[in-house]
Structure formats: C-alpha cells, structure tokens
Design an enzyme around this catalytic site. Structure first.
Site, mmCIF file in Angstrom:
data_model
loop_
_atom_site.group_PDB
_atom_site.id
_atom_site.type_symbol
_atom_site.label_atom_id
_atom_site.label_comp_id
_atom_site.label_asym_id
_atom_site.label_seq_id
_atom_site.Cartn_x
_atom_site.Cartn_y
_atom_site.Cartn_z
ATOM 1 N N HIS A 132 25.313 9.106 -28.949
ATOM 2 C CA HIS A 132 25.606 8.681 -27.577
ATOM 3 C C HIS A 132 26.959 9.133 -27.034
ATOM 4 O O HIS A 132 27.491 8.493 -26.132
ATOM 5 C CB HIS A 132 25.556 7.136 -27.465
ATOM 6 C CG HIS A 132 24.205 6.534 -27.703
ATOM 7 N ND1 HIS A 132 23.519 6.650 -28.881
ATOM 8 C CD2 HIS A 132 23.412 5.772 -26.903
ATOM 9 C CE1 HIS A 132 22.375 5.997 -28.788
ATOM 10 N NE2 HIS A 132 22.276 5.465 -27.617
ATOM 11 N N ASP A 182 22.330 15.473 -25.315
ATOM 12 C CA ASP A 182 22.529 14.159 -25.921
ATOM 13 C C ASP A 182 21.198 13.477 -26.238
ATOM 14 O O ASP A 182 20.211 13.675 -25.539
ATOM 15 C CB ASP A 182 23.344 13.261 -24.976
ATOM 16 C CG ASP A 182 24.027 12.125 -25.710
ATOM 17 O OD1 ASP A 182 25.054 12.379 -26.363
ATOM 18 O OD2 ASP A 182 23.515 10.991 -25.661
ATOM 19 N N HIS A 184 20.688 10.326 -25.869
ATOM 20 C CA HIS A 184 20.446 9.374 -24.779
ATOM 21 C C HIS A 184 20.921 10.001 -23.482
ATOM 22 O O HIS A 184 22.110 10.094 -23.211
ATOM 23 C CB HIS A 184 21.184 8.064 -25.040
ATOM 24 C CG HIS A 184 20.702 6.926 -24.191
ATOM 25 N ND1 HIS A 184 20.473 7.046 -22.839
ATOM 26 C CD2 HIS A 184 20.387 5.643 -24.514
ATOM 27 C CE1 HIS A 184 20.055 5.881 -22.361
ATOM 28 N NE2 HIS A 184 19.987 5.021 -23.353
ATOM 29 N N HIS A 261 11.656 6.313 -25.434
ATOM 30 C CA HIS A 261 12.596 5.284 -24.994
ATOM 31 C C HIS A 261 12.640 5.243 -23.462
ATOM 32 O O HIS A 261 12.973 6.222 -22.812
ATOM 33 C CB HIS A 261 13.966 5.639 -25.574
ATOM 34 C CG HIS A 261 15.004 4.584 -25.402
ATOM 35 N ND1 HIS A 261 15.814 4.520 -24.293
ATOM 36 C CD2 HIS A 261 15.381 3.563 -26.212
ATOM 37 C CE1 HIS A 261 16.650 3.512 -24.432
ATOM 38 N NE2 HIS A 261 16.411 2.906 -25.584
ATOM 39 N N GLU A 313 11.932 0.735 -28.074
ATOM 40 C CA GLU A 313 12.149 0.302 -26.676
ATOM 41 C C GLU A 313 11.418 1.263 -25.748
ATOM 42 O O GLU A 313 12.008 1.820 -24.820
ATOM 43 C CB GLU A 313 13.641 0.290 -26.371
ATOM 44 C CG GLU A 313 14.459 -0.479 -27.417
ATOM 45 C CD GLU A 313 15.936 -0.599 -27.066
ATOM 46 O OE1 GLU A 313 16.574 0.438 -26.817
ATOM 47 O OE2 GLU A 313 16.438 -1.724 -27.009
ATOM 48 N N CYS A 331 17.334 -2.724 -18.312
ATOM 49 C CA CYS A 331 17.927 -1.415 -18.006
ATOM 50 C C CYS A 331 16.864 -0.416 -17.550
ATOM 51 O O CYS A 331 17.159 0.471 -16.747
ATOM 52 C CB CYS A 331 18.618 -0.838 -19.231
ATOM 53 S SG CYS A 331 20.173 -1.639 -19.595
ATOM 54 N N CYS A 409 23.827 -3.592 -23.034
ATOM 55 C CA CYS A 409 23.659 -2.603 -21.976
ATOM 56 C C CYS A 409 23.187 -3.231 -20.674
ATOM 57 O O CYS A 409 23.531 -2.773 -19.582
ATOM 58 C CB CYS A 409 22.662 -1.533 -22.417
ATOM 59 S SG CYS A 409 21.129 -2.182 -23.093
ATOM 60 N N CYS A 410 22.348 -4.260 -20.771
ATOM 61 C CA CYS A 410 21.645 -4.724 -19.570
ATOM 62 C C CYS A 410 22.519 -5.477 -18.567
ATOM 63 O O CYS A 410 22.478 -5.159 -17.374
ATOM 64 C CB CYS A 410 20.426 -5.558 -19.975
ATOM 65 S SG CYS A 410 19.175 -4.585 -20.864
#
Lengths: 657, 657
Positions: A132, A182, A184, A261, A313, A331, A409-410
C-alpha cells in the site's frame, strides 16, 4: 464535460448540513483524538505517533496497519473540505500542525511512508502488491489538494508534488524504472486530482501509466512475488496470488465484470473514468460503462452496498448477493459514489445519480451512528446478534456500530465524503450551456454565464417530502441556458414541474432521465418539482436467489428496515402481503424526526408448533399465524435503540402484486 | 436393557443389501486400493505405506494427516462386519496381511501410531489436544473387536489390548499418570467395545475415566497448551484454545447444549450413553438425553445432518441452521446414528429410531454416489455450483461428490456403518421378554427364549412402500413374549397392524412410540403393518430463521430435493403452493428405481422483469410468474445427473396449509 470548476456551491439542506455539522463538530475532533491515541477504550491508532517517530521527534515502534498513514491523510482531506465550506482557525491550526509533522517525516528525496521509514528502511517499493505505499501516497495527495483548495496553503501540496515526482521517476515504462503499480489502487485517482490542482500533465500521464500497465503480461505482481521469494505480507499460507483480487488479472480495458476487492475496484474504476474523460479514451470509457452496469445491475445490494464476501472483502459473481454473510463495506459504497460522479462527468445519466443517492441515503449515512462516534465497517442487510456472535461465518457482521476499527479505513472515508457532498450536486456543461442538478439537496450554485453572474438556489424536502424548488438569481439580466434536473428513478415517471407556478410546454424535454428546461431565465424565476414520495414494495431481479420470495420497502431514496425494537425477536417469522398498504407514521430515532411505515403482517406462532420434532408436516397447527402490526424504519437509522435483530428483506406471503 | 448379544441378525432387505453388496464388492476394494496409493488421479493416501515405514519394511517420510492410521482402522472394521455377514477368503487374506503389517508397526511397549513413530519419535502423548493419538487407538480397537467377532482371530485384538493396557497405565488419576484425555473423542466408545469383547472391566473403567476427567478444573488442555509453549499443531495463529470445540469446556455431566466439533460431540455422547448404561450412572444418562434433545430438536438439518459451520466443523447454537453454508458432515450423521442406537440401548423411544432413519435414508446414503466411488464430506442442503466455486463462503460445499479427500474420514465411516446395519435393527430385552424392532428392514433375527429357538423374519417394502411383515418361527412350540415395533414418526399415527390377517385387540398397546404386541406367539404367526406412505409438505420450527416461508417434501423416511436436471437453473425462482397435491411418478436414477414427485409450481419470469435496475417496485411486470411442473427426487439420489443446482427447501408462495 468539464468547466464544473467554475461552479461555486454551498450546501444548506437541513438534512445534510446536520451531517456536515456532525462531522465538523464531532467526527473530525473525535477522529483527531483517536489518531492521537487519546480515546480511552479504543485500540490505539498510533497514526500520528508514527509520523512523530518517522520525523525523529519520538522514539518507538511503528503501530498499526502498513497503511496507517492513510487515516491521517483522509482526516486531513476531510478537514480541507470542512475549511472550504467554513473557515475555522482552530481546526486549521490543528491541521497545520499535522501537516508540519507529515512534511517533517518526509525523506530528503520526497519519499513518505512511516511504515517503511520506521520498520523496513531499505525495503521501499519491493512489495507493491501487498504494502500500500502508493495507496498511502494517493491519500496524502488527495489531502494536499483538498487542503490547498480550501486554504491556498501549498506546504503539503508542494511536498506531495515532490513525492509524486519521485514516483514518476521510479515507475514507468523506461529502462531502470519499475514497470509496476500498487496492490491497492488509489494513486491513480489522486494523481488526476494533482493534475487538476497543478496543471502538470505528467501527473495525469503517470495515472494513465498505472492503469495501462495493470494486468498486462508479463504480470508485474507475479514477477514481484517470485523476486520476493513467494511470500505474502498478509497471508503466510498463500500459495499463489489471486490476481483478480487486485483487478490485475487482465488489462483494465478488457475487464468485463467487477471482481476482487470491492474498494480497490471502485477506486480504479473512478480513475479510469477520470482518465477516459481527460484523454478522450473511448476504450477506457466503454470499460467503465460495462463495469458500472455489472456492479449496479448485477452485484449491488439494495442499500447501495457492494461486496458479497468478507473473504477478500470482495465481489463474487453476478447475482450472488447473500444477505446474512454480506460484506457491504462502507468504503466500497463511498467508492461507488466516486465512480458514479466520474461517470456523470463523462456524460450525465440519471442512473448514476440514482445509485449515488441509493448509496448515500442508505449504506453511507447508515454506517455512522447519529452520535458521530460509532461506525459500521460492514453494513448489514440482516442482523441476528446471536448468530453474529456465535456463528463464525457471520462474525464479520457486527450487530452494533463500533467505536473504531483496527483497520480504520471507513470512518474517515465517510467524513471526507460528507464534507465534500456539495461537489456531487451540480455540474456545469459550458458547451451545452447546461447546469445539471444531480442531487436534490438544498444548496446554492453560483457561476458565470457569458460574464454574467447566475445563482441557483435549490431547496428540497427530501428525503421526507418530494418537493424541490430551484430559484434563479440573475442580477445581470436574463440569459438563455438550460437546467437539467435529475428525475429520481424511484418516482417512476410520476412527477410534475412548474415554472413560476405554471406548466412547462416545449421548453422542457427529458434526456437521459433528466428534465431539461431550456429557456431564457430571468431573475426570480422558480422551477418547482413535485415527486410523489410513496412507500412502495420492492422486489429483486429473479436471478437474485437470496431475495426471491422476499420484498423490501422503499420510500423515495430511503430503503427501510425492520427491527426487533419495534417488532420483537425472530423477524424471519414475520411475513407481509405486498398488496397491503403502508401507512406513514412520524417517529423520532436518535434525535432524527423520521417517517416510519406500518402495515399489517403475520407472525408464525411458536406455541402452536410446539416443542416436538424440529420438522413437521404442514398443517393448521404447525403453520398457525397471527396478525401483527409491522413497523419499518429508515435503514440508515437502524441500530440506534439497543442491540437486536434487523432485516431489510421481508418474507412475502403472497407473491402476487 | 442388554442381552442383545444373544441375538443373531441377518439383513436381506433388497434396498439395503444392495448397499452392503456395493460396499463389499466396490467400496472396500476401492478404498483398499486408495489406502495403497494405487488409484490414479486421487491424492496419495500413504496410509498403508506409513505402517510399512513404521514397521521398518520401507524407508520414507510419513504421508497425510496426523490421524492417517484411522483410515486403515475404519477399513479393517468394515471388513470385519463384511466377514461377519459372509465369509470371503480373499477379503480375509487381504485383511490378515494388513493386520500383520499393523502389528509389525506396533512398538515393543504396545504403542501404535505411525505419525509419532516415524515423524516425531519421543513426542508421544505430549499433544493430546491436537494430535489424535487416542482417537487412532480407538479406531484400531474398534477394528480389532469387529475383526475378532467376525473371524475369531485374536491377533489384532491382543495387540490392541496391549495398547489399551499401555494407555491405562499412562492415563488416570494416579500420581505419575497423565490426568488427561484426547482432543478428538473416540477412545471412550472403543474401550467400551473392548470391554464387551474381553470382559475386562479395566477398559470400561478407563473409558469412564476419560469422560469423568474431561472439562474438569484445572483444565488439562489449557495446562498442556502452556507446557507446549502455547502452540497449536493445526493453527499457527491460534491465541487460546476454544475448549468448547473439544467439548472440554465443562464436565460432561454438566453440558446442556451441543457445542463444538460435531463428530467429536457425537462420539463422546455415544460413549456417555454406553457408560451410563453399563454403570447405571443417572447423571450421565440425563446429560445424554438433554444433549440428544438439543441436537435433534434444535440443531439438526432435515436430512438428519448436523454442524452449522465449516469453521471448526461445528455446531453453532440452537435454531441456527443456515442452508447455503451448512457443514452437515457425513461422519457427524454416522455419529448421530451411533448415539441414537446407544440411547435405544438405554431405553427405547421411537424418536431415536426416527432420527436414525432420517440420518440413514438421507444424509448417510446420500453421501455416497451409486458407484460407491464418490463421496460427500459436506452434505449440501443447497447447491449452486457457481457459488460453490466462486463464493469463498460456500466453497466447502462441493457441488458434486468427490473421488476422495485429503482428510478421508467420511468414506470409510459410511462403509463401516452400512456393513454393520444389521446391528441397528433389533434389540432383545430379556427382562421384559421383548424383542424391539427399531428399523423396518428386511432381515431375520434369531434368539433363544427359555431355551427355545425363536426366529423373526421381517420383510419391509420401505422406503418405497409402507408395508412391513413380521413372521415368527417357533419350531420348539409357542411361547409368550412381546414384539415392540417402532411406529415411524412420519406416518402421523395413521397405521394399521394385523396378526394373521385379523385385527389386534388388547394384546396391543403403544409405548414410547412402539406398538407392543404382548401375546403367546406360535410358529407361523405373522404381524402385518401398513403405514400410509404419502408425500407430504414439511415445515420447520418457527425459530428456524433459515427456512421460514419455505417447505420441504418428505415421503416416508425420504426427504426430497429438486434439481436443475429436472427443473432448469435458478431453483430459487420457483415457488410452490403447499396446498398442491404431489403426484408420484416412477423414475430411474443411477440404476435405482425410485419414486419421484411432481406438482404444479410457479417460476418468476426474467424476461418480464427485464434488464434494467436490479431492484424495482413490485408490479405485474416485475413479478410475473408462469406455471411450471416441478419434479422432486429422493435427496439421496441428488447429483447423479451432472453438475447443477439442487435444493431441499422450496419457497412457499402461500403460507397457508
């Protein structure tokens, strides 16, 4: 499209301003305390401390996720939006201090990442798939742009340009560069924003490079995996990376269905739409439209949430939307809204706004408690607290909102979206001389038309009543332009519009789901829309195996839910007849005055079934039901009255309409 | 109870003899080839090879699971049952060779376990929680008893007595002994069998010790875990053992609900019932009855399967029986039948036989393909092949039966149960002079009454027709005794019985669900039972959230399933009206002549719904249905006609009976 940057928008919808106020007064300060490890009973974030350590201001170990920095970045980005709507010296000072710290933690060559600085120096850019780094860079770039646009302060922006320049030197097709991207996605959409803020084309080119390179052969992740000795940072037992998880299984323009994801997918599609718009790349645009249709017409929950499994996820496949085990990450719904907005920028269609509205009014605001301090990571379609505690397959669905998350994150994602809501309401299309109204939200848009000032003041009673008025101010005299107002999908064509109280004739047409009123507007002209806001029974596509035989309830943009608090336990024992009328009743939940809905329903009788065998022939005793009154509340207000069962889909006892 | 050992029983029911023949002619030879790594395309078992290596006959590494030996043991046990019903010199020679090898691998002090002999010498009995040493011992003891009873050969029995003696020296309450027990129960029930075969009370005492010690404070597993440095053999990330998984969370007599790994639970409850019967332990008996009720009235699937989650292959909690993610392991249903039989031995009640029949006719025989070479580990309630491949939450449910498994516990378990079926049909209670008939299966029971020979010949047309006849042979003249015949729960009290063609008067009473005919029987007397075998719609308890609003179909002991092969894909789009009559039709599936059932049903129309938004207001277009004919087949025959969807529970369009 474009030129929307000429627009200046202020939000003043009571419903939404309340959320912005909550974010400003509660969420941002609360999250700041959490980032500083000062909230008792919440797992220490360490995010600010990591920057202090990386800056040499403190000794210690790195804390948290490898992407912990991004919590600070998303907080800063939200603060930027907050300051853009209303200057606040105390908040700005707080943010300036954080920015000083962030910049102090930057390495001499522009690199910034506290994990690799503190914990694995020398290992930078060696595990793109898992770690990340560019994701973190992207979030800090978004923060820098937001803060710069709000305050004009360049410190973080300049620092992030230096980082972006380092990334542009490091990654690319040239010899000696890393031909990679990346794990993500996020840097791509952030670089587009950086291009927007700076006008530097190389940032757009780099965004495009990352998209172009992704999923091509030879596969970068597989090569990197081999170089790394086939070891996963996250999953020691992993035998082979699942490239689809990272949307790196094929070139982005060839991707047909949403896989992997869900958040990564959304961030990538968002950047794809950005780059398609800015470069006129038709193949990229076609991929975006294809993926949009797949997501929203085959892989989206009714609350505007996506992600059918907690394992990865992730999306699973078309029409696989189980309720009990849904992932439906907050997210991902935020990302879906980003994607919808970028498609609008490519060419407005009402369905984009419909999905934006669905996600916003249900999954997104439902993810945050009315106190601003409790959040859902997973947004349940169905809660059975005991199962969510004791059945491991359902443990990822928490039966109540949580104070914070190890992977946080959310909550900051919701904060930054809510604080920037005004950017989602309108777009101005200079070439068509058209102001698009995508969302019905009390707000004011001001722009310039042939040098003349124009202001549009929108008032909307949504989500409780279906009235929107749009009043034009043209102090410099009448001008011809068009107003294109999205007709919400939920009003099923039954709506009315008037101008200054009288009906519109040929001045109005419907295009792509928008009512386009093209006329010479004069100062004080007012359009009034009436949308019938009737509660209605909803069914899913017949391929949605999980909800066949079930109905949900919607009223306007709101999806409804039934809760144990109103209906007692065992909600699965309830059935409704969708021929039944839904009655509106006022209710107050967690300080929100809302419209609840009531109808007759039936409840299976346990006593008549008795305590013998678990399975018995169907007869009057084993299937005895009694009439009960069912009450449904707006989904976003679920879980505010203690822990209990909740469900969105109700068993229909008669499948006939 | 007791004295059933005086009974000699032969099975000759066409339906079941076919299975025994399949096991004898196909399954046992096939499994023997697999144990010897001679089946191409099947993951090598290594089980026989492990014994060769441990015996010093071959060099090499240990292969397979830590409990790999038990596959050989279960095979040997099944061979014993096969030889008991019919001598077969070739099979016996094969088994003798295996036994020679097993005994050659035994250590001088009696210890036997190829994993610890080959791979971790010196580590024996240091990780009871994880490593199944006593479990393996138990299975080899069961094999020894079975083989001894079939052939009179003592070689394996003597070897296993030596091992049992070593275990009795090693484990117990005395100083210097390990105050512990195995992570996977099995030794307990095996020691009871060894006691039965040898009359040595110390084996029963040891079984009782293991049960008494389990779950007491200080907890043995927690102590062992600390001694071992808090490391799990299976799960490197484990932070703390979940004692409930091993049913070691509290003393066995205090356990109220079935928890943890379902197979371990069943094996333990079986041993508890054995020990309760043999020692008159009322507290243990009460615990058995409590746990039985919890399992069968609150945690059992309609096919007679148990285990609601694949995580830990475990029970979750009362009324939590999800269909899509069910675990429903074959071994657990086999174990449930063991437990039912032991409760019958404690005091017959028809419900024990009902559950035995439910598990046997559905989960157990459904787990094996008609070719005898493909098996289910997980017995699905619902198959959607794409979801079972692409949704990781459903991947443990395989959409077709598999040729073998890395963890191959289930196939040999089915083989040993099917080969010993005759032991489940009758019990003789000397004190009540009563022969109990628990299962309606063509068979002959012979016993001695006051020195006179009595023979009962049962013929039964189950599962296809509801007729059972019981004919008495009494060559030594009439005697008074009672026949107690289980009245199946599924016939709902509507049954008839005649003796020699005429109705029975006061000679008949109903006790605990058995028709007890107490009279002086003479040679040639014949009882004829008629049970109405009507197809019927079944509903679940209202607390079963997963099946509220759904119906299943049963006919006699058979549960039915609908398949894509007959009904097309998307079975969830079908709904049935349980007022509709089910018509019987003949069908042949995989060589079995069966009764299929047909009725009118409705299927949602995808074309009318169209390709727009995924969720739409319910109206005539979005909920258009067309009439279709639905066909259901016996569950045990599912998956024999190619890969496709299958489901047991159907959506009911009218909840009224």
């Amino acid at each position: 499209m474009g030129n929307s940057e000429q627009l200046s928008v202020q939000l003043h919808a009571p419903f939404w301003s309340r959320y912005q106020q909550l974010v400003r007064e509660v969420v941002l300060p609360y999250q700041y305390e959490i980032l500083n490890d000062r909230v008792p009973g919440v797992e220490p974030s360490g995010a600010i401390r990591n920057f202090r350590i990386a800056a040499g201001l403190e000794q210690g170990e790195f804390t948290g996720m490898v992407f912990q920095d991004s919590d600070v970045a998303k907080w800063l980005e939200a603060v930027g939006y907050a300051l853009k709507t209303k200057r606040d010296p105390a908040l700005e000072r707080m943010a300036d201090d954080v920015i000083d710290l962030v910049v102090a933690a930057q390495q001499p060559d522009g690199y910034l990442n506290t994990y690799f600085t503190i914990k694995e120096p020398g290992k930078r850019f060696t595990n793109l798939m898992d770690c990340h780094e560019l994701y973190g860079a992207g979030h800090m770039i978004e923060a820098a742009v937001s803060y710069y646009e709000a305050t004009g302060k360049r410190k973080l922006l300049d620092a992030m340009c230096r980082f972006a320049d380092l990334i542009a030197d490091t990654f690319g097709p040239r010899e000696g560069q890393i031909h990679g991207y990346d794990g993500h996605q996020e840097i791509e959409l952030a670089l587009v924003k950086l291009y927007g803020a700076t006008g530097e084309r190389r940032y757009l080119d780099l965004a495009r490079y990352f998209l172009d390179a992704r999923g091509t052969e030879p596969n970068f992740f597989l090569d990197e995996w081999e170089r790394r000795g086939r070891k996963s940072f996250w999953w020691p037992w992993l035998k082979e990376p699942d490239l689809a998880y990272y949307q790196a299984h094929k070139p982005v323009r060839e991707q047909e269905t949403a896989v992997g994801h869900a958040v990564r997918a959304m961030y990538m599609y968002t950047a794809m739409a950005d780059v398609a718009r800015l470069t006129g790349d038709r193949a990229l645009q076609a991929a975006c439209e294809r993926l949009w249709q797949d997501v929203t017409r085959r892989q989206m929950y009714v609350i505007g949430a996506i992600g059918s499994t907690h394992q990865g996820e992730a999306f699973t496949f078309d029409y696989d939307l189980p309720n009990e085990t849904a992932y439906a990450e907050t997210c991902a719904s935020v990302g879906l809204i980003f994607f919808a907005k970028r498609l609008i920028d490519l060419g407005p269609k009402a369905e984009y706004g419909d999905v934006m509205e669905r996600a916003l009014y249900n999954a997104v605001i439902g993810s945050m408690a009315q106190d601003g301090k409790h959040y859902c990571y997973v947004n349940p379609l169905e809660v059975w607290p005991r199962a969510n505690e004791e059945n491991p397959d359902r443990r990822h669905v928490r039966p109540t909102r949580q104070a914070w998350f190890g992977c946080a994150c959310c909550p900051p994602n919701v904060a930054r979206l809510l604080m920037s809501l005004q950017e989602y309401i309108y777009t101005w299309d200079e070439s068509r001389r058209t102001l698009y109204v995508h969302l019905h939200m009390g707000s004011t848009a001001a722009w310039s038309l042939d040098g003349a000032r124009v202001q549009l003041r929108q008032a909307s009673a949504l989500p409780w009543r279906g009235e929107t008025s749009l009043k034009v101010s043209m102090p410099d005299g009448p001008r011809r332009f068009a107003l294109a107002v999205r007709i919400p999908g939920w009003c099923a064509g039954k709506w009315e519009v008037r101008v200054n109280g009288r009906e519109l004739g040929e001045e109005m047409r419907v295009e792509e789901g928008y009512a386009v009123i093209d006329r010479t507007f004069a100062d004080g002209d007012e359009l009034t829309f009436a949308f019938p806001l009737e509660a209605r029974w909803i069914v899913g596509h017949p391929q949605l195996r999980a909800v066949n035989g079930m109905v949900a309830i919607e009223r306007g943009p709101l999806v409804y839910a039934v809760e144990e608090a109103d209906n007692g336990p065992n909600l699965a024992a309830l059935s409704v007849d969708p021929g039944t009328r839904l009655h509106e009743v006022s209710c107050e939940i967690a300080g929100v005055d809302a419209v609840a809905l009531e109808c007759e329903a039936w409840r299976r009788d346990e006593e008549a079934f008795g305590d013998g065998p678990l399975y018995r022939p169907l007869d009057a005793a084993t299937f005895s039901e009694r009439r009960v009154k069912l009450r449904a509340i707006p989904y976003f207000l679920w879980g505010n009255r203690g822990q209990g069962e909740m469900r969105v889909w109700l068993r229909s006892r008669s499948s006939r309409p």
